[in-house]
Design a protein around this motif. Structure first.
Motif, PDB file in Angstrom:
ATOM      1  N   VAL A 192      82.263  17.947  53.557  1.00  0.00           N
ATOM      2  CA  VAL A 192      81.830  18.413  55.143  1.00  0.00           C
ATOM      3  C   VAL A 192      82.478  17.176  55.552  1.00  0.00           C
ATOM      4  CG1 VAL A 192      79.513  18.064  55.566  1.00  0.00           C
ATOM      5  CG2 VAL A 192      80.174  19.326  57.185  1.00  0.00           C
ATOM      6  N   PHE A 193      82.957  16.563  56.427  1.00  0.00           N
ATOM      7  CA  PHE A 193      83.532  15.569  57.830  1.00  0.00           C
ATOM      8  C   PHE A 193      82.231  15.648  58.189  1.00  0.00           C
ATOM      9  CE2 PHE A 193      88.051  16.049  56.154  1.00  0.00           C
ATOM     10  CZ  PHE A 193      87.775  15.114  55.632  1.00  0.00           C
TER      11      PHE A 193
ATOM     12  N   PRO B 265      86.885  12.005  67.871  1.00  0.00           N
ATOM     13  CA  PRO B 265      88.058  13.006  66.697  1.00  0.00           C
ATOM     14  C   PRO B 265      89.229  12.458  67.050  1.00  0.00           C
ATOM     15  CG  PRO B 265      87.719  13.971  69.222  1.00  0.00           C
ATOM     16  CD  PRO B 265      86.620  12.594  69.438  1.00  0.00           C
ATOM     17  N   GLU B 266      89.611  11.468  67.091  1.00  0.00           N
ATOM     18  CA  GLU B 266      91.272  11.085  66.719  1.00  0.00           C
ATOM     19  C   GLU B 266      91.157  10.495  64.957  1.00  0.00           C
ATOM     20  OE1 GLU B 266      90.116   8.046  70.091  1.00  0.00           O
ATOM     21  OE2 GLU B 266      89.931  10.640  69.833  1.00  0.00           O
ATOM     22  N   HIS B 267      89.994   9.882  64.586  1.00  0.00           N
ATOM     23  CA  HIS B 267      89.703   9.658  63.785  1.00  0.00           C
ATOM     24  C   HIS B 267      89.901  10.786  62.300  1.00  0.00           C
ATOM     25  CE1 HIS B 267      89.156   5.570  64.671  1.00  0.00           C
ATOM     26  NE2 HIS B 267      88.317   5.550  65.527  1.00  0.00           N
ATOM     27  N   VAL B 268      89.514  11.539  63.540  1.00  0.00           N
ATOM     28  CA  VAL B 268      89.955  13.221  61.929  1.00  0.00           C
ATOM     29  C   VAL B 268      91.267  12.919  62.100  1.00  0.00           C
ATOM     30  CG1 VAL B 268      89.188  15.157  60.964  1.00  0.00           C
ATOM     31  CG2 VAL B 268      87.855  13.629  62.428  1.00  0.00           C
TER      32      VAL B 268
ATOM     33  N   ILE C 122      88.185  21.682  55.437  1.00  0.00           N
ATOM     34  CA  ILE C 122      86.716  20.433  55.002  1.00  0.00           C
ATOM     35  C   ILE C 122      86.642  21.111  56.523  1.00  0.00           C
ATOM     36  CG2 ILE C 122      85.614  18.763  55.179  1.00  0.00           C
ATOM     37  CD1 ILE C 122      87.769  18.538  52.939  1.00  0.00           C
ATOM     38  N   PRO C 123      85.130  21.642  56.771  1.00  0.00           N
ATOM     39  CA  PRO C 123      84.792  21.679  58.020  1.00  0.00           C
ATOM     40  C   PRO C 123      84.232  20.053  58.328  1.00  0.00           C
ATOM     41  CG  PRO C 123      83.943  22.883  56.067  1.00  0.00           C
ATOM     42  CD  PRO C 123      84.270  22.369  55.644  1.00  0.00           C
TER      43      PRO C 123
ATOM     44  N   HIS D 249      81.349  13.916  53.429  1.00  0.00           N
ATOM     45  CA  HIS D 249      80.124  14.192  52.575  1.00  0.00           C
ATOM     46  C   HIS D 249      80.920  15.248  51.445  1.00  0.00           C
ATOM     47  CE1 HIS D 249      77.151  11.441  54.450  1.00  0.00           C
ATOM     48  NE2 HIS D 249      77.047  12.781  55.454  1.00  0.00           N
ATOM     49  N   GLY D 250      80.560  14.877  50.026  1.00  0.00           N
ATOM     50  CA  GLY D 250      81.269  15.755  49.245  1.00  0.00           C
ATOM     51  C   GLY D 250      80.094  16.055  47.634  1.00  0.00           C
ATOM     52  N   PRO D 251      80.677  17.058  46.819  1.00  0.00           N
ATOM     53  CA  PRO D 251      79.600  16.642  45.220  1.00  0.00           C
ATOM     54  C   PRO D 251      80.091  15.022  45.030  1.00  0.00           C
ATOM     55  CG  PRO D 251      80.805  18.439  45.640  1.00  0.00           C
ATOM     56  CD  PRO D 251      81.277  17.951  46.751  1.00  0.00           C
TER      57      PRO D 251
END
Length: 232
Positions: A47-48, A56-59, A65-66, A79-81
Motif C-alpha cells: 500500500v502507498f 498526489p503528484e509525489h505518487v 498498489i492501493p 508499506h509492504g511485507p
C-alpha cells in the motif's frame, strides 16, 4: 526504584492498512487515564499511504498498489511485507514528553537498533526519519489526539524496494531507500523486532509486557550477535 509502567506488545501479523488504522483510531478514541500504553507490530499488504501534507503528484505510478489518504503527518510512503511497521499508542502526558521529543526518541530507538549490527544511522534536520549514508531506512508518520499518539514508524528489513521507485519517498524526488538486510543486518523480521521493541521501551521509560508467544523477549540474545535484555 519505582516500578516502570507497562508497554503491552500486540503482534498483528500481516494485515491490510485501513483496518489497522481504524482499530488504532478506535483504541485512541476509547482510551482514558487508566488505559495502558501499547505498541502494535504489523506487516502490511502492499500500500502507498499519503500523509496530511502529502501531495498526489509525489505518487508517480501507483498502478496495482492501493493509495490511501491518511490523517497522519508526513508525505507519501510505501508499506509492504518484509517491513516492520510499529504503532506506539502512547499517552504522552503520562510519560511526560512532548510531541517533538517523542519523534526524537522514536528516531533514536531506530538508530540504536541499527547500531546492534554496527550500522551507523543518522537523523536529518527537517526531514523526519532515519538515514544510512543518505538513504532512508526508517520513516515516521504520527498523529496525536487528546495527548495520545497513533500511527508510527516503518523500518525496512528485507522487502521488495521496487515500489519506492514509483513515488517520491516522503516527498523528496530521487531519495534513495535502503533496508537492514542490505546493510549487513539480519533479514528475519523477528530478529529486528526484538531489538527495536527493547530500544523503544528504553526510550519511553516503559517496561515491555509480552502478550503473544509469537515473539519471545526473554531470550538473552538474537541472531547475528545482537545482545538483547529486558529492562529490570
Amino acid at each position: 526504584m519505582a516500578e516502570l509502567a507497562p508497554l503491552l506488545i500486540r503482534h498483528l501479523g500481516r494485515r491490510d492498512f485501513v483496518s489497522v488504522w481504524r482499530e488504532m483510531e478506535a483504541f485512541t478514541d476509547a482510551r482514558d487515564d487508566n488505559t495502558g500504553d501499547e505498541v502494535w507490530l504489523v506487516q502490511h499488504d502492499p500500500v502507498f499511504t499519503l500523509g496530511q501534507a502529502g501531495k498526489p503528484e509525489h505518487v508517480l505510478d501507483a498502478r496495482d498498489i492501493p493509495l490511501v489518504q491518511t490523517n497522519r503527518g508526513g508525505q507519501v510512503t510505501y508499506h509492504g511485507p518484509g517491513q516492520i511497521v510499529a504503532y506506539p499508542l502512547i499517552d504522552l502526558r503520562r510519560v511526560g514528553i512532548g510531541v517533538r521529543e517523542f519523534v526524537c526518541r522514536i528516531e533514536q530507538a531506530i538508530i540504536d537498533t541499527l547500531a546492534h549490527w554496527n550500522i551507523e544511522a543518522l537523523r536529518r534536520e527537517n526531514a523526519p526519519g532515519v538515514y544510512v549514508a543518505g538513504a532512508k531506512v526508517g520513516a515516521l508518520g504520527l498523529r496525536v489526539r487528546r495527548g495520545c499518539t497513533f500511527h508510527g514508524l516503518a523500518l525496512n528489513v528485507a522487502m521488495d524496494l521496487q515500489p519506492f521507485r514509483r513515488i517520491n519517498p516522503c516527498g523528496y524526488q530521487g531519495l534513495q531507500v535502503t533496508q537492514v538486510s542490505d546493510l549487513g543486518g539480519p533479514s528475519r523480521i523477528e530478529d529486528v523486532e526484538a531489538v527495536l521493541l527493547v530500544e523503544l521501551a528504553q526510550q519511553l521509560g516503559l517496561e515491555l509486557r509480552e502478550t503473544n508467544p509469537h515473539l519471545s523477549l526473554t531470550a538473552a540474545g538474537t541472531a547475528n550477535g545482537a545482545n538483547v535484555s529486558l529492562p529490570a
